[in-house]
Design a protein around this motif. Structure first.
Motif: not given
Length: 70
Positions: A6, A10, A34
């Motif tokens: 990550n 985000g 994401d």
């Protein structure tokens, strides 16, 4: 298995390892809206060590845009 990285804003990217049975790996659980890239070890011919390219595309096509798979 594999892992997900990550970034601070985000987004994430997902890496697989040498898996012949990607359906059993649960990598799909790490992919979400994401995820900007999936790096997946594949083979262009069926073998016992890596997922076959066509099987991998069929497996992930409902969770990630195919242009994000490397």
């Amino acid at each position: 298995m594999g892992f997900r990285i990550n970034d601070p804003v985000g987004r994430n990217l997902v890496f697989s390892n040498d898996i012949a049975k990607h359906e059993q790996s649960r990598i799909k659980n790490y992919i979400d809206e994401d995820t900007f890239a999936l790096f997946h070890d594949v083979s262009v011919v069926p073998n016992a060590v890596h997922s076959y390219l066509n099987d991998m595309v069929d497996y992930y096509k409902d969770v990630i845009d195919l242009s994000k798979i490397y």
